[in-house]
Design an enzyme around this catalytic site. Structure first.
Site, PDB file in Angstrom:
ATOM      1  CE  LYS A   1      -4.667  -1.794   1.676  1.00  0.00           C
ATOM      2  NZ  LYS A   1      -5.865  -1.383   3.068  1.00  0.00           N
TER       3      LYS A   1
ATOM      4  CE  LYS B   1      -6.213  -7.761  -1.988  1.00  0.00           C
ATOM      5  NZ  LYS B   1      -6.049  -6.818  -0.964  1.00  0.00           N
TER       6      LYS B   1
ATOM      7  CE  LYS C   1     -13.685  -2.465   0.038  1.00  0.00           C
ATOM      8  NZ  LYS C   1     -13.375  -1.943   1.443  1.00  0.00           N
TER       9      LYS C   1
HETATM   10  P1  TYM Z   1     -11.208  -4.586   3.018  1.00  0.00           P
HETATM   11  O1  TYM Z   1     -11.924  -3.888   3.954  1.00  0.00           O
HETATM   12  O2  TYM Z   1      -9.947  -4.770   2.543  1.00  0.00           O
HETATM   13  O3  TYM Z   1     -11.821  -6.183   3.296  1.00  0.00           O
HETATM   14  C1  TYM Z   1     -12.500  -6.442   3.928  1.00  0.00           C
HETATM   15  C2  TYM Z   1     -13.112  -8.140   3.602  1.00  0.00           C
HETATM   16  O4  TYM Z   1     -12.621  -8.573   2.428  1.00  0.00           O
HETATM   17  C3  TYM Z   1     -11.778  -9.761   1.895  1.00  0.00           C
HETATM   18  N1  TYM Z   1     -11.526  -9.266   0.895  1.00  0.00           N
HETATM   19  C4  TYM Z   1     -11.414 -10.529  -0.247  1.00  0.00           C
HETATM   20  N2  TYM Z   1     -11.458 -11.474   0.184  1.00  0.00           N
HETATM   21  C5  TYM Z   1     -10.940 -12.514  -0.805  1.00  0.00           C
HETATM   22  N3  TYM Z   1     -10.743 -11.601  -2.111  1.00  0.00           N
HETATM   23  C6  TYM Z   1     -10.322 -10.589  -2.649  1.00  0.00           C
HETATM   24  N4  TYM Z   1     -10.284 -10.301  -3.367  1.00  0.00           N
HETATM   25  C7  TYM Z   1     -10.339  -9.638  -1.190  1.00  0.00           C
HETATM   26  N5  TYM Z   1     -10.882  -8.396  -1.122  1.00  0.00           N
HETATM   27  C8  TYM Z   1     -11.466  -8.308   0.134  1.00  0.00           C
HETATM   28  C9  TYM Z   1     -10.880  -9.558   3.485  1.00  0.00           C
HETATM   29  O5  TYM Z   1      -9.962 -10.403   3.627  1.00  0.00           O
HETATM   30  C10 TYM Z   1     -11.664  -9.078   4.205  1.00  0.00           C
HETATM   31  O6  TYM Z   1     -11.756  -9.965   5.140  1.00  0.00           O
HETATM   32  N6  TYM Z   1      -7.817  -4.906   7.403  1.00  0.00           N
HETATM   33  C11 TYM Z   1      -9.211  -5.394   6.821  1.00  0.00           C
HETATM   34  C12 TYM Z   1     -10.167  -4.691   7.863  1.00  0.00           C
HETATM   35  C13 TYM Z   1      -9.730  -5.275   9.503  1.00  0.00           C
HETATM   36  C14 TYM Z   1     -10.166  -6.613  10.309  1.00  0.00           C
HETATM   37  C15 TYM Z   1     -10.050  -5.745  11.692  1.00  0.00           C
HETATM   38  C16 TYM Z   1     -10.843  -7.462   9.233  1.00  0.00           C
HETATM   39  C17 TYM Z   1      -9.928  -3.993  10.177  1.00  0.00           C
HETATM   40  N7  TYM Z   1     -10.132  -4.588  11.415  1.00  0.00           N
HETATM   41  C18 TYM Z   1     -10.426  -6.799  12.557  1.00  0.00           C
HETATM   42  C19 TYM Z   1     -10.618  -8.476  10.869  1.00  0.00           C
HETATM   43  C20 TYM Z   1     -10.331  -8.293  11.852  1.00  0.00           C
HETATM   44  C21 TYM Z   1      -9.286  -4.956   5.257  1.00  0.00           C
HETATM   45  O7  TYM Z   1      -8.399  -4.200   4.847  1.00  0.00           O
HETATM   46  O8  TYM Z   1      -9.841  -5.751   4.941  1.00  0.00           O
END
Ligand code: TYM
Length: 334
Positions: A114, A198, A201
């Protein structure tokens, strides 16, 4: 340590929930509701580690809430709230900043991705982001964390932080070591334009992803344009593994149809991709369009969405304060 199982997970309100979020996370959030207490958070404090336009952030928080409900989460059963409304997340994050090690953060691959080539210009928040994630999870003493594969390293760090806290403060088993729950079949949905990247967004081209709000004709167009290779669909899984775009489309199809990859290959072997694409578009339209419609409907009722967040905040705050009282005492804060 109590044996109670609690799931915690978060999604960033940065707009455009997509198929990766749905198949990698949201779908599993829904099924976990039957198995344990679930806490699902719209992680707005994580979102601001990269600049967000304030008005867009406000509306994205509501849109992500709508996405949770439209995907099937029950706000009476699960606790749904936005992170910044429970101040304990920020407080525990500070305490854990003092437990976590610089060397641990330096190993986080997502920061490297990132921050890009100029790490000096990344926000400090982006660097310590994984400590805030640990705080999210440990604030509720969560035992299970449903996430896509891209979050695995962060959950491992949360376990290391929990263990070090328990050891440093002689508080044996105070924090449970959270288990990542990563879908076996489809843990990382890839971009429709590049099977090695991947689905995300932040990818510039909208053709790289299926958004939950896409209309049927957009889904059909995106799948039609999705990158494939020139050979027909293979009959065996070993060969499929070497063809990333084919693997991605076939795994999405296998997940949506609840069929094993092998069964899908039996049906499709030797056919060309247009056959798969027609079937896949139909499945996606059937699965995704009702969710998108529901999101759009709920966006017209911000009072309803704000009420869900308010109720969730109240419930989350009670649990957070209960644990924080003990944490402050363990650390020696009065
Ligand atoms: P974020 O907002 O990027 O994504 C949310 C969830 O979607 C999953 N995900 C995917 N799974 C499969 N294929 C993909 N291409 C894909 N893109 C996104 C992510 O793995 C996630 O589960 N850091 C985290 C948010 C967070 C969090 C937490 C998660 C903050 N605190 C505590 C678990 C526990 C994030 O940026 O997810």
């Amino acid at each position: 340590m109590s044996n109670k199982m609690t799931a915690f997970s978060g999604v960033q309100p940065t707009g455009n929930l997509h198929l990766g979020n749905y198949l990698g996370a949201l779908k599993h959030f829904v099924s976990l509701q039957k198995k344990m207490e679930c806490i699902y958070c719209i992680v707005d404090l994580h979102a601001i580690t990269t600049f967000q336009k304030p008005e867009a952030l406000k509306s994205n928080i509501l849109e992500t809430t709508a996405g949770f409900i439209a995907s099937g989460l029950d706000h009476e059963k699960s606790i749904i709230f936005n992170q910044s409304s429970v101040s304990g997340h920020a407080e525990l994050a500070w305490i854990l900043n003092c437990v976590s090690r610089v060397g641990w953060l330096n190993r986080m691959t997502q920061f490297k991705d990132k921050a890009g080539s100029d790490k000096e210009k990344a926000s400090v928040g982006l660097y310590i982001y994984p400590n805030l994630m640990a705080a999210d999870i440990l604030l509720y003493k969560a035992t299970h964390v449903p996430v896509g594969a891209d979050q695995k390293q962060h959950i491992e760090l949360s376990r290391d932080i929990a263990l070090k806290f328990n050891n440093d403060f002689n508080a044996k088993n105070f924090f449970p070591l959270p288990e990542p729950l990563i879908p076996k079949k489809i843990s990382r949905i890839m971009s429709l334009r590049d099977g090695l990247k991947k689905m995300s967004k932040s990818e510039e081209s909208d053709y790289s992803r299926i958004n939950l709000k896409d209309e049927a004709d957009e889904i059909v167009k995106k799948i039609k344009k999705a990158k494939t290779d020139s050979k027909p669909i293979p009959s065996d899984e070993k060969e499929l593994m070497k063809r990333p775009e084919a693997l991605n489309l076939l795994t999405i199809y296998s997940d949506l149809t609840n069929k094993s990859i092998n069964d899908v290959l039996k049906d499709m072997a030797g056919k060309d991709f247009s056959h798969l694409k027609t079937n896949l578009s139909e499945m996606l339209v059937e699965k995704i369009c009702p969710i998108g419609k529901e999101i759009k409907k709920m966006l017209g009722d911000s009072i309803f969405l704000k009420e869900i967040l308010k109720k969730g905040r109240e419930k989350a705050n009670i649990r957070a304060e209960e644990n924080l009282k003990k944490i402050r005492d363990i650390v020696g804060l009065i």
